[in-house]
Design a protein around this motif. Structure first.
Motif, PDB file in Angstrom:
ATOM      1  N   LYS A   1       0.841  -1.208   0.000  1.00  0.00           N
ATOM      2  CA  LYS A   1       0.000   0.000   0.000  1.00  0.00           C
ATOM      3  C   LYS A   1       0.879   1.262   0.000  1.00  0.00           C
ATOM      4  O   LYS A   1       1.936   1.261  -0.613  1.00  0.00           O
TER       5      LYS A   1
ATOM      6  N   LEU B   1      -3.468 -12.453   0.079  1.00  0.00           N
ATOM      7  CA  LEU B   1      -3.024 -11.102  -0.278  1.00  0.00           C
ATOM      8  C   LEU B   1      -2.935 -10.363   1.059  1.00  0.00           C
ATOM      9  O   LEU B   1      -3.947 -10.186   1.744  1.00  0.00           O
ATOM     10  N   ILE B   2      -1.714  -9.996   1.398  1.00  0.00           N
ATOM     11  CA  ILE B   2      -1.424  -9.565   2.764  1.00  0.00           C
ATOM     12  C   ILE B   2      -1.081  -8.079   2.796  1.00  0.00           C
ATOM     13  O   ILE B   2      -0.182  -7.641   2.068  1.00  0.00           O
TER      14      ILE B   2
ATOM     15  N   HIS C   1      -8.850  -3.418  -5.952  1.00  0.00           N
ATOM     16  CA  HIS C   1      -8.664  -3.456  -4.495  1.00  0.00           C
ATOM     17  C   HIS C   1      -9.724  -2.577  -3.830  1.00  0.00           C
ATOM     18  O   HIS C   1     -10.084  -1.523  -4.352  1.00  0.00           O
TER      19      HIS C   1
ATOM     20  N   ALA D   1     -12.907  -6.927   6.717  1.00  0.00           N
ATOM     21  CA  ALA D   1     -11.754  -7.625   7.315  1.00  0.00           C
ATOM     22  C   ALA D   1     -10.429  -6.948   6.978  1.00  0.00           C
ATOM     23  O   ALA D   1      -9.397  -7.304   7.537  1.00  0.00           O
ATOM     24  N   ILE D   2     -10.472  -5.971   6.070  1.00  0.00           N
ATOM     25  CA  ILE D   2      -9.212  -5.375   5.612  1.00  0.00           C
ATOM     26  C   ILE D   2      -8.719  -4.318   6.589  1.00  0.00           C
ATOM     27  O   ILE D   2      -9.411  -3.324   6.838  1.00  0.00           O
TER      28      ILE D   2
ATOM     29  N   SER E   1      -6.727  -8.986   7.037  1.00  0.00           N
ATOM     30  CA  SER E   1      -6.188  -9.308   8.363  1.00  0.00           C
ATOM     31  C   SER E   1      -5.629 -10.723   8.449  1.00  0.00           C
ATOM     32  O   SER E   1      -5.776 -11.390   9.475  1.00  0.00           O
TER      33      SER E   1
HETATM   34  P1  PGA Z   1      -4.695  -6.324   5.556  1.00  0.00           P
HETATM   35  O1  PGA Z   1      -4.914  -5.875   4.041  1.00  0.00           O
HETATM   36  O2  PGA Z   1      -3.909  -7.618   5.512  1.00  0.00           O
HETATM   37  O3  PGA Z   1      -3.930  -5.209   6.202  1.00  0.00           O
HETATM   38  O4  PGA Z   1      -6.055  -6.519   6.151  1.00  0.00           O
HETATM   39  C1  PGA Z   1      -5.187  -6.805   3.047  1.00  0.00           C
HETATM   40  C2  PGA Z   1      -5.310  -6.108   1.711  1.00  0.00           C
HETATM   41  O5  PGA Z   1      -5.847  -5.002   1.669  1.00  0.00           O
HETATM   42  O6  PGA Z   1      -4.888  -6.645   0.673  1.00  0.00           O
END
Ligand code: PGA
Length: 248
Positions: free
Chosen positions: A12, A229-230, A94, A168-169, A210
């Motif tokens: 990001k 995807l982390i 995204h 969850a993001i 997360s």
């Molecule tokens: P996060 O983001 O692992 O911080 O929740 C995942 C993503 O947006 O790809």
């Protein structure tokens, strides 16, 4: 169907040139064999990260691109420019681009096509907001976002779906193993209908939202979860590599 796991870090709008290079060196030093590992730094550090990755197998990725080849598009970056820097995959759709930057589905679709036609791997992100889940609309939302990809994009090695429930993001609240498996199974079924079963069986579907070392094994051992995807946990090589190792 044995699919090769794929874990990608989405950095990001984080890191500096120095910390991006250091993170990339750490990932390159520990990336396990037998799976695909990728990192997507901010555009401005792509070149530094490529250098830091050296000859490692870690795939260089971009977080975004524009669909036109070149021209008067101030501030934008083309697929050709990404390829010039050694980029192998690019994200589309995204949730932060859809919901924070307000990128419409039509634009996401054009970007996905340009990335695919340029020969790169598309990681196409889909996922519902909390209100949509609560209203029982998860599958409907995901279906519509999947339809941003067209069936002529049929190289299963270059289409990856990231199921990322928006709630969850970056919230610390991951989907349960069952919630992830249920959504992934839906996505694979929907792809079997829109493409064909063989294609759907070969496409990797990552979970995002997360994911961390503590929950990675449970999520990625689900039948239809083929990696992750982390975001947050990809900003430290230790936690990112622990997640990678949980995939194999
Ligand atoms: P996060 O983001 O692992 O911080 O929740 C995942 C993503 O947006 O790809």
């Amino acid at each position: 169907m044995a699919r090769k796991p794929f874990v990608a870090g989405n950095w990001k709008m984080n890191t500096t040139k120095a910390s991006a290079s250091e993170l990339a060196r750490g990932v390159a030093a520990g990336a396990p064999d037998g799976m695909d590992v990728g990192v997507a730094p901010p555009f401005v550090y792509l070149d530094a990260v490529r250098e830091a990755l050296g000859s490692s197998r870690v795939l260089l990725g971009a977080q975004d691109c524009y669909f036109e080849k070149n021209g008067a598009f101030t501030g934008e970056i083309s697929v050709e420019m990404l390829k010039d820097l050694g980029v192998k995959f690019c994200l589309t759709g995204h949730s932060e681009r859809r919901h924070v930057i307000k990128e419409p589905g039509e634009l996401v679709a054009k970007k996905a096509k340009a990335i695919y036609n340029g020969g790169l791997i598309v990681i196409h992100c889909v996922g519902e907001k909390l209100a949509e889940r609560d209203a029982g609309k998860t599958f409907e939302v995901v279906q519509k976002q999947l339809e941003e990809l067209t069936p002529d994009m049929n190289d299963a090695n270059r289409i990856v779906i990231a199921y990322e429930p928006v709630w969850a993001i970056g919230t610390g609240r991951n989907a349960t193993d069952q919630q992830a498996q249920e959504a992934h199974a839906y996505i694979r079924g929907a792809m079997a209908k829109r493409w064909n079963k063989d294609f759907a069986d070969r496409v990797r579907i990552q979970y995002g939202g997360s994911m961390k070392p503590e929950n990675a094994k449970g999520l990625m051992s689900q039948t239809d979860v083929d990696g992750g995807l982390i975001g947050g946990a990809s900003l430290k090589s230790d936690s990112f590599l622990a997640i990678c190792k949980a995939a194999i």
